[in-house]
Design an enzyme around this catalytic site. Structure first.
Site, PDB file in Angstrom:
ATOM      1  N   TYR B 104       0.842  -1.197   0.000  1.00  0.00           N
ATOM      2  CA  TYR B 104       0.000   0.000   0.000  1.00  0.00           C
ATOM      3  C   TYR B 104       0.877   1.245   0.000  1.00  0.00           C
ATOM      4  O   TYR B 104       1.942   1.264   0.610  1.00  0.00           O
ATOM      5  CB  TYR B 104      -0.875   0.050   1.256  1.00  0.00           C
ATOM      6  CG  TYR B 104      -2.036  -0.900   1.260  1.00  0.00           C
ATOM      7  CD1 TYR B 104      -3.263  -0.529   0.728  1.00  0.00           C
ATOM      8  CD2 TYR B 104      -1.910  -2.163   1.835  1.00  0.00           C
ATOM      9  CE1 TYR B 104      -4.339  -1.399   0.765  1.00  0.00           C
ATOM     10  CE2 TYR B 104      -2.980  -3.033   1.868  1.00  0.00           C
ATOM     11  CZ  TYR B 104      -4.196  -2.648   1.332  1.00  0.00           C
ATOM     12  OH  TYR B 104      -5.260  -3.513   1.367  1.00  0.00           O
ATOM     13  N   TYR B 143      -0.519  -9.775   0.900  1.00  0.00           N
ATOM     14  CA  TYR B 143       0.507  -9.120   1.723  1.00  0.00           C
ATOM     15  C   TYR B 143       0.516  -9.696   3.141  1.00  0.00           C
ATOM     16  O   TYR B 143      -0.501 -10.149   3.646  1.00  0.00           O
ATOM     17  CB  TYR B 143       0.309  -7.604   1.738  1.00  0.00           C
ATOM     18  CG  TYR B 143      -1.008  -7.098   2.270  1.00  0.00           C
ATOM     19  CD1 TYR B 143      -1.213  -6.897   3.637  1.00  0.00           C
ATOM     20  CD2 TYR B 143      -2.051  -6.777   1.396  1.00  0.00           C
ATOM     21  CE1 TYR B 143      -2.418  -6.401   4.118  1.00  0.00           C
ATOM     22  CE2 TYR B 143      -3.266  -6.280   1.863  1.00  0.00           C
ATOM     23  CZ  TYR B 143      -3.437  -6.100   3.221  1.00  0.00           C
ATOM     24  OH  TYR B 143      -4.628  -5.617   3.693  1.00  0.00           O
ATOM     25  N   ARG B 153      -2.744 -11.785   4.076  1.00  0.00           N
ATOM     26  CA  ARG B 153      -4.104 -11.501   3.637  1.00  0.00           C
ATOM     27  C   ARG B 153      -4.332 -12.061   2.244  1.00  0.00           C
ATOM     28  O   ARG B 153      -3.477 -11.951   1.366  1.00  0.00           O
ATOM     29  CB  ARG B 153      -4.371  -9.984   3.576  1.00  0.00           C
ATOM     30  CG  ARG B 153      -4.477  -9.227   4.888  1.00  0.00           C
ATOM     31  CD  ARG B 153      -5.583  -9.702   5.819  1.00  0.00           C
ATOM     32  NE  ARG B 153      -6.839 -10.111   5.209  1.00  0.00           N
ATOM     33  CZ  ARG B 153      -7.784  -9.286   4.765  1.00  0.00           C
ATOM     34  NH1 ARG B 153      -7.642  -7.994   4.867  1.00  0.00           N
ATOM     35  NH2 ARG B 153      -8.901  -9.751   4.227  1.00  0.00           N
ATOM     36  N   HIS B 156      -7.155  -8.635  -2.104  1.00  0.00           N
ATOM     37  CA  HIS B 156      -8.483  -8.014  -1.995  1.00  0.00           C
ATOM     38  C   HIS B 156      -8.445  -6.554  -2.425  1.00  0.00           C
ATOM     39  O   HIS B 156      -7.392  -5.911  -2.409  1.00  0.00           O
ATOM     40  CB  HIS B 156      -9.006  -8.106  -0.557  1.00  0.00           C
ATOM     41  CG  HIS B 156      -8.098  -7.442   0.432  1.00  0.00           C
ATOM     42  ND1 HIS B 156      -7.038  -8.094   1.010  1.00  0.00           N
ATOM     43  CD2 HIS B 156      -8.061  -6.177   0.919  1.00  0.00           C
ATOM     44  CE1 HIS B 156      -6.397  -7.261   1.822  1.00  0.00           C
ATOM     45  NE2 HIS B 156      -6.999  -6.082   1.774  1.00  0.00           N
ATOM     46  N   HIS B 158     -10.496  -3.085  -1.283  1.00  0.00           N
ATOM     47  CA  HIS B 158     -11.422  -2.511  -0.304  1.00  0.00           C
ATOM     48  C   HIS B 158     -12.489  -1.695  -1.028  1.00  0.00           C
ATOM     49  O   HIS B 158     -12.161  -0.911  -1.929  1.00  0.00           O
ATOM     50  CB  HIS B 158     -10.676  -1.593   0.665  1.00  0.00           C
ATOM     51  CG  HIS B 158      -9.692  -2.295   1.550  1.00  0.00           C
ATOM     52  ND1 HIS B 158     -10.037  -2.780   2.783  1.00  0.00           N
ATOM     53  CD2 HIS B 158      -8.383  -2.595   1.378  1.00  0.00           C
ATOM     54  CE1 HIS B 158      -8.971  -3.339   3.351  1.00  0.00           C
ATOM     55  NE2 HIS B 158      -7.952  -3.242   2.514  1.00  0.00           N
TER      56      HIS B 158
HETATM   57 FE   LIG Z   1      -6.155  -4.421   2.778  1.00  0.00          FE
END
Ligand SMILES: [Fe+2]
Lengths: 198, 235
Positions: B104, B143, B153, B156, B158
């Protein structure tokens, strides 16, 4: 259980820790915000107020990665939404705000004190602002209501009446030394804020 | 059209606040019972957006910088629906995601994978009159996240979605079909109902694929709210 097939709602998931650049970038990232902590428009009538507070977890630690959204009527108790069939607001005051908590877990909204809006019994509800709380660790956002200290209508408000008396104070914003309305949010603990299933 | 927002089906689909396998929920889930109230005009209205909230091109996450981001270009599209399957027009959708490497842009993501100077990872759009929406983006990577030893995770995107009323507000995550990490992801598995859980998984959509350019995934989103009339026959 009626025989009706359970509908296919999309489940909620946490907003996670990294929403800020997409939802509340505050100029930090190359992405403009759609919403602001400042709801006041030049044509909005009524009393300008500031609502401030902190968001705390069960250890009493301030939460730096929460997002708060508020939704409210204008000073005359009208919503800027065609579903308010009484005619709605006649100013550009939208009544919706969003902010993220700071590194210290604090937040602040600049807005207008809302007027009373009708409740289910047809009587005016006490002035209030709806709030939705999102955070890492919250798999589904929480709804609460901000009421204002000193409002006589608080004593007859139908929603407040459903809250256990010893917990009502968690829903009342009180003036601080700077004249802002302080509304802290405790996700757990003795002072856990009242959240609504609505 | 008058929509109603029954409380019960709402609970069946969502995670419990306290889902101990997801560690962050332990100190943040409320412990006292929620106070059940009936919805008033405050809950049954919601923000209305002008087009100023969404600029042309905000739904294309691959064209926000000087050059194209690295990764697998994809189309993500679908409809926003109410509980009766009717499209929700002019619903605002906001998305944010990691880049192709699972990183991110957020300052607090320090996982040792490269940032992509051509990818911010944020987008927004509004549904059309039939509730349809479309994003162009790149497929996000999985990640690590430190929730438990060797925690990763599932990949995905969001999603943040506004319906007609403040009570139809939804924040969720869209997953990709067949992800081997599903079984090991406490956030995904926090949704107790298996059918509901897999409603968060998009489906590969060959028809919407653009040949020589991008694969496509379809993700329909169902928000709270159903026609008031059928409820009267149900009591
Ligand atoms: Fe996330």
């Amino acid at each position: 259980m009626s025989g009706k097939i359970v509908t296919g709602l999309t489940p909620s998931q946490t907003v996670g820790p990294f929403f800020a650049y997409g939802l509340v970038s505050n100029g930090t990232y190359a992405w403009p915000d759609a919403f602001s902590h400042d709801l006041v428009t030049p044509d909005a009538s009524g009393e300008r107020i500031r609502v401030v507070g902190n968001v705390y977890d069960g250890d009493g630690a301030a939460i730096p990665d929460a997002m708060l959204e508020i939704w409210q009527a204008d000073s005359q108790g009208r919503f800027n939404d065609p579903r308010d069939t009484r005619g709605g607001s006649n100013t550009s005051f939208k009544g919706f705000g969003r902010t993220g908590t700071s590194a210290q877990g604090g937040y602040g909204f600049e807005t207008i004190k809302p007027g009373g809006v009708p409740g289910l019994d047809g009587k005016l509800q006490a002035p209030h602002i709806l709030m939705a709380v999102f955070a890492r660790g919250l798999l589904l956002h929480l709804y609460t209501r901000i009421y204002f200290d000193g409002e006589a209508a608080n004593d007859t408000d139908a929603v407040l009446a459903q809250v256990p008396p010893d917990r009502r104070a968690t829903l009342i914003a009180r003036r601080d030394a700077d004249g802002a309305y302080r509304f802290d949010i405790h996700l757990q603990g003795d002072n856990e804020t009242v959240f609504f299933d609505v | 059209m008058t929509l109603v927002y029954p409380i019960e089906p709402h609970h069946a689909a969502h995670p419990k606040y306290l889902s101990p396998d997801y560690k962050s929920s332990i100190k943040r889930a409320p412990q006292k019972p929620l106070v059940i109230i009936r919805q008033t005009m405050s809950e049954l209205t919601g923000p209305v957006y002008g087009h100023e909230a969404v600029r042309v091109g905000d739904n294309d996450l691959t064209t926000q910088h000087a050059a194209e981001p690295l990764g697998e270009r994809i189309i993500v599209h679908g409809r926003v629906l109410d509980e009766d399957g009717r499209g929700v027009p002019h619903a605002l959708l906001e998305v944010w995601q990691a880049n192709a490497c699972g990183r991110y842009i957020h300052v607090r993501d320090q996982h040792p994978a490269p940032l992509d100077p051509n990818f911010t990872g944020a987008g927004r759009t509004q549904t059309d009159a039939d509730g349809r929406y479309k994003f162009v983006t790149i497929k996000p990577g999985a990640y690590p996240w430190g929730n438990h030893p060797n925690a990763w995770r599932s990949a995905h995107i969001h999603f943040s979605v506004f319906g007609h009323a403040f009570v139809s507000r939804l924040v969720t995550q869209m997953y990709f079909p067949g992800d081997p990490l599903f079984a090991f992801d406490p956030i995904f598995n926090a949704v107790p109902d298996e059918q509901a859980r897999f409603r968060m998984v998009s489906s590969f959509d060959l028809e919407a694929t653009q040949p020589e350019w991008a694969l496509a995934y379809r993700f329909d989103i169902v928000l709270r709210g159903r026609d008031a009339t059928p409820m009267e026959t149900q009591a």
